[in-house]
Design a protein around this motif. Structure first.
Motif, PDB file in Angstrom:
ATOM      1  N   GLU A   1       0.852  -1.187   0.000  1.00  0.00           N
ATOM      2  CA  GLU A   1       0.000   0.000   0.000  1.00  0.00           C
ATOM      3  C   GLU A   1       0.885   1.233   0.000  1.00  0.00           C
ATOM      4  OE1 GLU A   1      -2.297  -0.456   3.525  1.00  0.00           O
ATOM      5  OE2 GLU A   1      -3.857  -1.629   2.515  1.00  0.00           O
ATOM      6  N   LEU A   2       0.655   2.106  -0.965  1.00  0.00           N
ATOM      7  CA  LEU A   2       1.450   3.326  -1.077  1.00  0.00           C
ATOM      8  C   LEU A   2       0.531   4.509  -1.307  1.00  0.00           C
ATOM      9  CD1 LEU A   2       4.333   2.151  -3.475  1.00  0.00           C
ATOM     10  CD2 LEU A   2       4.414   2.312  -0.979  1.00  0.00           C
TER      11      LEU A   2
ATOM     12  N   ASP B   1      -9.022   5.595   0.792  1.00  0.00           N
ATOM     13  CA  ASP B   1      -8.449   6.516   1.774  1.00  0.00           C
ATOM     14  C   ASP B   1      -7.083   7.029   1.340  1.00  0.00           C
ATOM     15  OD1 ASP B   1     -10.660   6.276   3.389  1.00  0.00           O
ATOM     16  OD2 ASP B   1      -9.782   4.680   4.633  1.00  0.00           O
ATOM     17  N   ARG B   2      -6.969   7.369   0.046  1.00  0.00           N
ATOM     18  CA  ARG B   2      -5.753   7.937  -0.529  1.00  0.00           C
ATOM     19  C   ARG B   2      -4.568   6.972  -0.522  1.00  0.00           C
ATOM     20  NH1 ARG B   2      -5.645  14.294   1.492  1.00  0.00           N
ATOM     21  NH2 ARG B   2      -7.755  14.826   0.756  1.00  0.00           N
ATOM     22  N   VAL B   3      -4.864   5.703  -0.374  1.00  0.00           N
ATOM     23  CA  VAL B   3      -3.818   4.672  -0.438  1.00  0.00           C
ATOM     24  C   VAL B   3      -4.109   3.779  -1.639  1.00  0.00           C
ATOM     25  CG1 VAL B   3      -2.834   2.652   0.704  1.00  0.00           C
ATOM     26  CG2 VAL B   3      -3.336   4.711   2.024  1.00  0.00           C
ATOM     27  N   PHE B   4      -3.065   3.454  -2.392  1.00  0.00           N
ATOM     28  CA  PHE B   4      -3.215   2.689  -3.627  1.00  0.00           C
ATOM     29  C   PHE B   4      -2.663   1.277  -3.445  1.00  0.00           C
ATOM     30  CE2 PHE B   4      -2.954   7.145  -4.716  1.00  0.00           C
ATOM     31  CZ  PHE B   4      -3.986   7.308  -5.630  1.00  0.00           C
TER      32      PHE B   4
ATOM     33  N   LEU C   1       9.380  10.372  -9.837  1.00  0.00           N
ATOM     34  CA  LEU C   1       8.494  11.208 -10.631  1.00  0.00           C
ATOM     35  C   LEU C   1       7.972  12.379  -9.810  1.00  0.00           C
ATOM     36  CD1 LEU C   1       6.332   8.446 -12.369  1.00  0.00           C
ATOM     37  CD2 LEU C   1       8.122   9.829 -13.444  1.00  0.00           C
ATOM     38  N   ALA C   2       7.582  13.429 -10.500  1.00  0.00           N
ATOM     39  CA  ALA C   2       6.883  14.528  -9.841  1.00  0.00           C
ATOM     40  C   ALA C   2       5.528  14.031  -9.365  1.00  0.00           C
ATOM     41  CB  ALA C   2       6.706  15.694 -10.810  1.00  0.00           C
ATOM     42  N   ARG C   3       5.019  14.607  -8.286  1.00  0.00           N
ATOM     43  CA  ARG C   3       3.731  14.164  -7.742  1.00  0.00           C
ATOM     44  C   ARG C   3       2.620  14.273  -8.779  1.00  0.00           C
ATOM     45  NH1 ARG C   3       2.005  14.073  -2.423  1.00  0.00           N
ATOM     46  NH2 ARG C   3       0.214  15.350  -3.053  1.00  0.00           N
ATOM     47  N   ALA C   4       2.622  15.347  -9.553  1.00  0.00           N
ATOM     48  CA  ALA C   4       1.569  15.527 -10.554  1.00  0.00           C
ATOM     49  C   ALA C   4       1.628  14.422 -11.612  1.00  0.00           C
ATOM     50  CB  ALA C   4       1.696  16.898 -11.208  1.00  0.00           C
ATOM     51  N   THR C   5       2.833  14.048 -12.010  1.00  0.00           N
ATOM     52  CA  THR C   5       2.990  12.985 -13.011  1.00  0.00           C
ATOM     53  C   THR C   5       2.562  11.641 -12.442  1.00  0.00           C
ATOM     54  OG1 THR C   5       4.853  14.189 -13.994  1.00  0.00           O
ATOM     55  CG2 THR C   5       4.636  11.854 -14.545  1.00  0.00           C
ATOM     56  N   ALA C   6       2.993  11.352 -11.221  1.00  0.00           N
ATOM     57  CA  ALA C   6       2.603  10.088 -10.584  1.00  0.00           C
ATOM     58  C   ALA C   6       1.092  10.037 -10.389  1.00  0.00           C
ATOM     59  CB  ALA C   6       3.319   9.944  -9.243  1.00  0.00           C
ATOM     60  N   ARG C   7       0.483  11.167 -10.047  1.00  0.00           N
ATOM     61  CA  ARG C   7      -0.965  11.205  -9.820  1.00  0.00           C
ATOM     62  C   ARG C   7      -1.727  10.870 -11.099  1.00  0.00           C
ATOM     63  NH1 ARG C   7      -4.704  15.269 -10.472  1.00  0.00           N
ATOM     64  NH2 ARG C   7      -6.610  15.076  -9.204  1.00  0.00           N
ATOM     65  N   ARG C   8      -1.334  11.444 -12.216  1.00  0.00           N
ATOM     66  CA  ARG C   8      -2.014  11.164 -13.479  1.00  0.00           C
ATOM     67  C   ARG C   8      -1.850   9.698 -13.882  1.00  0.00           C
ATOM     68  NH1 ARG C   8      -0.835  14.667 -18.396  1.00  0.00           N
ATOM     69  NH2 ARG C   8      -2.747  13.597 -19.062  1.00  0.00           N
ATOM     70  N   ALA C   9      -0.674   9.146 -13.637  1.00  0.00           N
ATOM     71  CA  ALA C   9      -0.465   7.731 -13.951  1.00  0.00           C
ATOM     72  C   ALA C   9      -1.358   6.849 -13.085  1.00  0.00           C
ATOM     73  CB  ALA C   9       1.004   7.357 -13.754  1.00  0.00           C
TER      74      ALA C   9
END
Length: 650
Positions: free
Chosen positions: A420-421, A454-457, A432-440
Motif C-alpha cells: 500500500e502506497l 483513503d488515498r492509499v493505492f 516522478l513529480a507528484r503531478a505525473t505520478a498522480r495522473r499515472a
C-alpha cells in the motif's frame, strides 16, 4: 481515450462495463494505448506482427510503431523483423503485484509439497472481480496435464475456486457478474478457456435427479419458513429453474426449442426425441447454476469443478483465510481418467483440509512476526528514471513516448513491504513529480490495475494480465536465445548454451555461423563435461565434481584428476574457462557460467571457434568481455522470470 482504441479483450471482469466507462480527463492517453498493445500481445500468446497490432487495437500504424519502440527500449518487448515479441523483463510488472501480495512467498512451498504428495496438479488462485486468476501452479508432467499458466484469467462460474470467492460478493459484484454474462454469452473475453457453448440437456434421469433435489430442499434447513417444511405450493423452486428462479412452465420457458448459445431454433436441426415435446426443456449453458453452487460452497466450505471448463477436467478447492477473509483458494486438479469429481472429494478432501490449515497457520505466523517488529512502510530506491528517459529520448527522438514509460514504472513502485502506497510514496519510489505520478495512478485506476481507498493505492490481480501468462512458461533456452543470436552476430562465431546432466553437458541453445570452417553441434547433443569449457564452469560450482573416467580425447586432454581439480579451482576463482584443443584438435572455446537469483550455476554459455581464428590471449581480451556482457543480460532476464516460478532449464 480516443474512440479508435478498443477495450482490451480478456478483461472478463469489466469487458461489459469497462468499455462504456468514462475516461477521466487527467488520464494519460499514451499509457492507455500502450497497455492496450501489451494486452493484445498477451492474448496473442506473446507475439504479433506490427500490422496485426494495428488491426487489433485500432491504432494508427505510426502510433503502434512508437509504442513498440518505447516498450522495446524499456526491455518489455523485442522487435524481431516485423514482429513484436514479449520479453521476460515485462514480468517485473506482475512480480510487483506478487511481491506485494506476499502469498506466493509464504504458500508456494506448501502447494508444491501437496502436489508432490498427491501426485496431482495444485494451484493457488485469487479473485479478480468476477473472475479468478492463478498466482501459482505446481503442475504434474503427464501426457494429459494442466495447461493453465500464472496470470491466466478464468470466469468464476466455470471453476471450483469461483463459488468460494463469490461467497464474499455483495449486490454490486453479482450485478457485474450478470452484466458480463449477458454481454459475453460465449466467454470470449477469457482466452484461457474454451468457449461456453455446451448446453446441458435434461434427460429422464436428470428430471428424476431434479425431483430428488427439490425434495431434499424442502427439508433442508435453508429452505424452511418459520421452522416448517415448505409444501410444493410454497417451495419457490417448484416449476422454476433453480439457478435463475424463473418460471419454466411451457408457455413461459424462453429456452424451449432454442439453442441457448446462439438463440436459434433447434426444431429443424434435430429430430424430436421420444417423449419430447413442448414439455421438454434444456438447462442453461455452463455456469448458469453459479448462484446455487455458491450457496452450496458457503455451507460446505469447499467446491468442486466437474468438467465445467472442458470435458475431463475436475478440481477440488478450499479457501485459505487470513483475518477472516479469503486470501486465496487452493485447488487440487485432476483428470477423469484418474478421479471423478466425487472421488476427488471423497479421497483428497481430508488431506486438502490439512494443507489449508498449514497455510493459514503460515499466514498467521507471518502476520504475528510483522506485528511484533513493526517497520515503516518501505519505499523503493529512486529508479534513475529521469536519466534513463532523457537518454532514451535522445536516442529515439519522437519515437520514444516518455509518458508511457513513466506510467508503467509506477507499477514497479509496489512490491514486498510496499503493498500500500500513497501518492507521495509512489513519487518518491519512482523519482516522478507528484503531478505525473498522480495522473499515472488515475489512469491505472481507470483501467483496473490499481485500487484506491483513503488515498492509499494497491495493485490488483489484473496486473498479471500484462504478459505474465505467456511468459510464465518461458524456458531458460528461450530466455537466452535472442542474446545468443546477438552475441554470435557481434563476434561472428558459434555460440552455445548448455546444462550439466551428470558428468555430461547437454546443448540446449545454439547459434552457428555460416563459415566454411565452423563448429557444427546440434541442440540435444551430449558431450563429456571434463574436456569442455562449458562443462568446466559448471563442474567448478559443484562441491564434489565427478572426475572419473578421464579419457584422452586429444593429446592435450587433461586426464589427471588432481591436475583437473586444480584447473577447476582456477575456473571458480576467475569466473570463466578456456579450453584449447582438449575436446577436438583445432577447436578452441571460452565459457562463462549462468547463475540463478540465489547464485547457483544452472547453465553455461560459450563461444567456440577454430584455433586459427584467435589466439588464447585474444579470446580473453576480445571475446570474454562480450561473452560476460551477454551472460549478464541473460541472468537479468532469468532473475526476473524466476522470481516467483521455476524456470525450466530446457
Amino acid at each position: 481515450m480516443p474512440s479508435n482504441v478498443a477495450p482490451a479483450p480478456g478483461t472478463g471482469t469489466s469487458s461489459a462495463a469497462g468499455a462504456e466507462a468514462v475516461v477521466p480527463a487527467e488520464a494519460v492517453t499514451p499509457l492507455i494505448r500502450g497497455i492496450a498493445v501489451l494486452r493484445r500481445l498477451t492474448d496473442a500468446d506473446g507475439v504479433s506482427s506490427l500490422s496485426g497490432l494495428e488491426r487489433s487495437t485500432g491504432l494508427a500504424r505510426s502510433t503502434v510503431d512508437r509504442i513498440t519502440a518505447t516498450l522495446a527500449r524499456r526491455g518489455y518487448v523485442r522487435l524481431d523483423g516485423r514482429d513484436a515479441v514479449l520479453a521476460p523483463r515485462l514480468m517485473e510488472l506482475g512480480n510487483a503485484y506478487l511481491a506485494a501480495l506476499r502469498l506466493p512467498r509464504l504458500l508456494d512451498a506448501h502447494a508444491d509439497a501437496l502436489a508432490d504428495e498427491l501426485d496431482e496438479s495444485v494451484s493457488l488462485a485469487v479473485g479478480d472481480q468476477d473472475g479468478i486468476r492463478f498466482i501459482h501452479q505446481a503442475t504434474r508432467r503427464r501426457a494429459m496435464s494442466l495447461s493453465f499458466r500464472i496470470g491466466d484469467l478464468l470466469p468464476a462460474e466455470r471453476t471450483a475456486p469461483g463459488p468460494l470467492f463469490a461467497t464474499e460478493w455483495g449486490d454490486r459484484e453479482w450485478a457485474r457478474w450478470h452484466e458480463r454474462r449477458a454481454a459475453d454469452p460465449e466467454d470470449r473475453g477469457f482466452p484461457a478457456v474454451p468457449a461456453r457453448s455446451r448446453p446441458i440437456e435434461y434427460g429422464e434421469d436428470d428430471r428424476n435427479d431434479e425431483k430428488d433435489r427439490i425434495g431434499a430442499n424442502r427439508t433442508n434447513p435453508t429452505n424452511r419458513k418459520n421452522g416448517k417444511d415448505l409444501t410444493a405450493a410454497q417451495d419457490p423452486t417448484v416449476g422454476k429453474d433453480p439457478t435463475l428462479g424463473k418460471d419454466l412452465t411451457v408457455g413461459k420457458d424462453p429456452t424451449v426449442g432454442k439453442d441457448l448459445t446462439v438463440g436459434k431454433s433447434l426444431a429443424a436441426d434435430r429430430p424430436e426425441e421420444p417423449g419430447a415435446g413442448r414439455s421438454a426443456r434444456r438447462l442453461p449453458t455452463l455456469g448458469d447454476d453459479f448462484e446455487q453452487r455458491t450457496a452450496e460452497a458457503r455451507e460446505a466450505g469447499w467446491a468442486l469443478d466437474d468438467q465445467l471448463i472442458e470435458p475431463g477436467l475436475v478440481a477440488l478447492s478450499m479457501p485459505v483465510r487470513e483475518a477472516g477473509r479469503i486470501a486465496c483458494v487452493v485447488s487440487v486438479v485432476s483428470h477423469t481418467s484418474r478421479h471423478t469429481a466425487a472421488d476427488l472429494r471423497d479421497t483428497l478432501l481430508p488431506r486438502l483440509r490439512e494443507a489449508v490449515a498449514a497455510m493459514e497457520r503460515e499466514l498467521r505466523e507471518a502476520q504475528h512476526a510483522e506485528s511484533a517488529t513493526p517497520t515503516p512502510r518501505a519505499t523503493a530506491a529512486p529508479s534513475g528514471l529521469a536519466v534513463w528517459t532523457g537518454a532514451s529520448k535522445q536516442e529515439l527522438g519522437r519515437e520514444f513516448i516518455e509518458s508511457l514509460a513513466r506510467g508503467l514504472t509506477v507499477i514497479t513502485a509496489f512490491g514486498e513491504g510496499r503493498a500500500e502506497l500513497n501518492l507521495t510514496e509512489v513519487a518518491q519510489a519512482t523519482g516522478l513529480a507528484r503531478a505525473t505520478a498522480r495522473r499515472a495512478l488515475i489512469t491505472l485506476e481507470h483501467l483496473g490495475y490499481v485500487t484506491a481507498h483513503d488515498r492509499v493505492f494497491r495493485l490488483t490481480p489484473r496486473v498479471l494480465g500484462l504478459g505474465f501468462p505467456p511468459l510464465s512458461r518461458t524456458s531458460l533456452a528461450e530466455i537466452a536465445a535472442p542474446h545468443l543470436t546477438e552475441l554470435s552476430q557481434r563476434l561472428h562465431d558459434s555460440v552455445s548454451l548448455a546444462v550439466l546432466t551428470g558428468d555430461e553437458i547437454q546443448y540446449t541453445g545454439r547459434v552457428s555461423t555460416s563459415r566454411v570452417m565452423s563448429v557444427h553441434i546440434t541442440i540435444g547433443t551430449r558431450l563429456p563435461a571434463y574436456p569442455t569449457a562449458l562443462g568446466r564452469v559448471m563442474l567448478a560450482d559443484l562441491p564434489e565434481p565427478p572426475l572419473t573416467e578421464l579419457l584422452p580425447l586429444t593429446p592435450r586432454t587433461i586426464t589427471d584428476p588432481a591436475r583437473l581439480k586444480a584447473v577447476l579451482d582456477r575456473v571458480r576463482e576467475e569466473g570463466y574457462a578456456l579450453v584449447d584443443e582438449e575436446l577436438e584438435v583445432g577447436l578452441r572455446s571460452v565459457a562463462v557460467p549462468v547463475r540463478e537469483r540465489g547464485g547457483r550455476v544452472v547453465a553455461a554459455v560459450n563461444v567456440a571457434m577454430h584455433s586459427s581464428r584467435r589466439t588464447p590471449e585474444e579470446c580473453v581480451a576480445e571475446v570474454l568481455p562480450e561473452l560476460r556482457a551477454a551472460v549478464g543480460r541473460i541472468e537479468e532476464d532469468l532473475w526476473v522470470a524466476g522470481r516467483f516460478r521455476r524456470v525450466p532449464r530446457t
